[in-house]
Scaffold this active site. Structure first.
Site, mmCIF file in Angstrom:
data_model
loop_
_atom_site.group_PDB
_atom_site.id
_atom_site.type_symbol
_atom_site.label_atom_id
_atom_site.label_comp_id
_atom_site.label_asym_id
_atom_site.label_seq_id
_atom_site.Cartn_x
_atom_site.Cartn_y
_atom_site.Cartn_z
ATOM 1 C CG HIS A 1 -5.563 -13.516 17.764
ATOM 2 N ND1 HIS A 1 -6.448 -12.563 18.230
ATOM 3 C CD2 HIS A 1 -4.482 -12.829 17.294
ATOM 4 C CE1 HIS A 1 -5.921 -11.355 18.040
ATOM 5 N NE2 HIS A 1 -4.732 -11.491 17.487
ATOM 6 C CG ASP B 1 0.629 -6.039 18.295
ATOM 7 O OD1 ASP B 1 0.368 -5.728 19.476
ATOM 8 O OD2 ASP B 1 0.167 -7.052 17.734
HETATM 9 ZN ZN LIG Z 1 -1.305 -8.338 18.099
#
Ligand SMILES: [Zn+2]
Length: 308
Positions: free
Chosen positions: A126, A244
């Site tokens: 990110h 995830d």
């Molecule tokens: Zn993630």
């Protein structure tokens, strides 16, 4: 040839606050499961070096690098971006995490290992050129990819990202870089809320709705990633390995299982065998349910180690 396993104790020291899901226990859960599965004896261990300013500056702004590095030795927690908190040991952990990708790239491109896995944190996909977000500080995989291009002259490098969140930082860094292909699957709509509308022949984004099962994930990879990767014919593959999207991981709402991670790794290995002489660097991104994380990484590594 054994795979390289790259890690550093400093990666355990970064701390985003009590009870935060992006925690040191994630690294240990992976190591514990590798030990329990007797994989740890089969890998070649390396300490991650610290990335240098020059290596980081290929993908990050100088002032941004300074803001992180100069936090070393300070006290307390400081808000540093959306879902990103600096703490006293963040700089050394972040430098080791990015440095792991440099070392992994060097090991693979000098033929010391075909495959390297970086068990590191903080994660990276990110992180933008000038902004931390989503638990990420330096964009580790982008640092490695830029190293492969600048230091070794590669001109076709593929990144595959199966983390449940879109790797918006990686996309932003390489959006105008046709030497890099990014193939990404991610839950959408979901954090960070971008990626679904990208139109590019070298950014292959595949948004998946909440509730997506392994069957639909495999279909997406087969119909969207693989044809693009065959056409691109990469010289090296990097994996943003986030776990995830696992059904047991409550960070998000996709429903993959351990076997889906083995499957997608096998598909990536098939591309690597065809085009890259098997050269793969994989690095940890997300994955917060410790049991599922440890098992899924082991499933991923068993394929990379050609044990299954
Ligand atoms: Zn993630």
């Amino acid at each position: 040839m054994p795979i390289a396993y790259i890690n550093h104790p400093d990666c355990l020291l970064h701390d985003m606050g009590s009870g935060h899901p992006e925690r040191a226990a994630r690294i240990n859960a992976i190591a514990d499961q590798m030990n329990a599965s007797q994989l740890m004896d089969l890998v070649h261990y390396y300490d991650a070096p610290k990335a240098t300013r020059q290596q980081l500056a290929r993908v990050h702004d100088d002032q941004y690098i300074d803001e992180i590095i100069t936090y070393e030795g300070k006290e307390g927690y400081t808000y540093f971006g959306p879902d990103a908190v600096l703490s006293p040991h963040t700089p050394q952990a972040a430098l080791r995490a990015a440095g792991a990708l440099i070392h992994a790239t060097d090991l693979v491109l000098t033929n010391k290992h075909k495959v390297a896995f970086c068990n590191i944190r903080p994660p990276g996909h990110h992180a933008l050129r000038d902004q931390a977000m989503g638990f990420c500080f330096f964009n580790n995989i982008a640092v490695g990819v830029a190293h492969a291009i600048e230091e070794y002259g590669l001109n076709r490098v593929a990144i595959v990202d199966f983390d449940v969140h879109h790797g918006n930082g990686t996309e932003a860094i390489f959006t105008d870089e046709p030497r890099v292909m990014l193939c990404s699957t991610f839950q959408h709509p979901f954090y960070p809320g971008v990626g679904a509308d990208t139109v590019s022949d070298h950014i292959i984004n595949v948004p998946l709705p909440a509730g997506t099962t392994g069957e639909k994930f495999r279909e997406a990879v087969t119909t969207r990633w693989l044809p693009a990767l065959h056409k691109f014919a990469p010289q090296m593959i990097f994996i943003s390995a986030g776990f995830d999207a696992h059904q047991d991981d409550h960070m998000a709402m996709l429903n993959l299982c351990d076997n889906d991670y083995a499957w997608v790794t096998q598909e990536i290995l098939g591309i690597a065998d065809k085009y890259t002489e098997g050269r793969i660097v994989s690095t940890l991104e997300g994955g917060y349910e410790l049991q599922a994380l440890g098992r899924s990484v082991v499933a991923h590594l068993k394929v990379l180690m050609r044990m299954v």
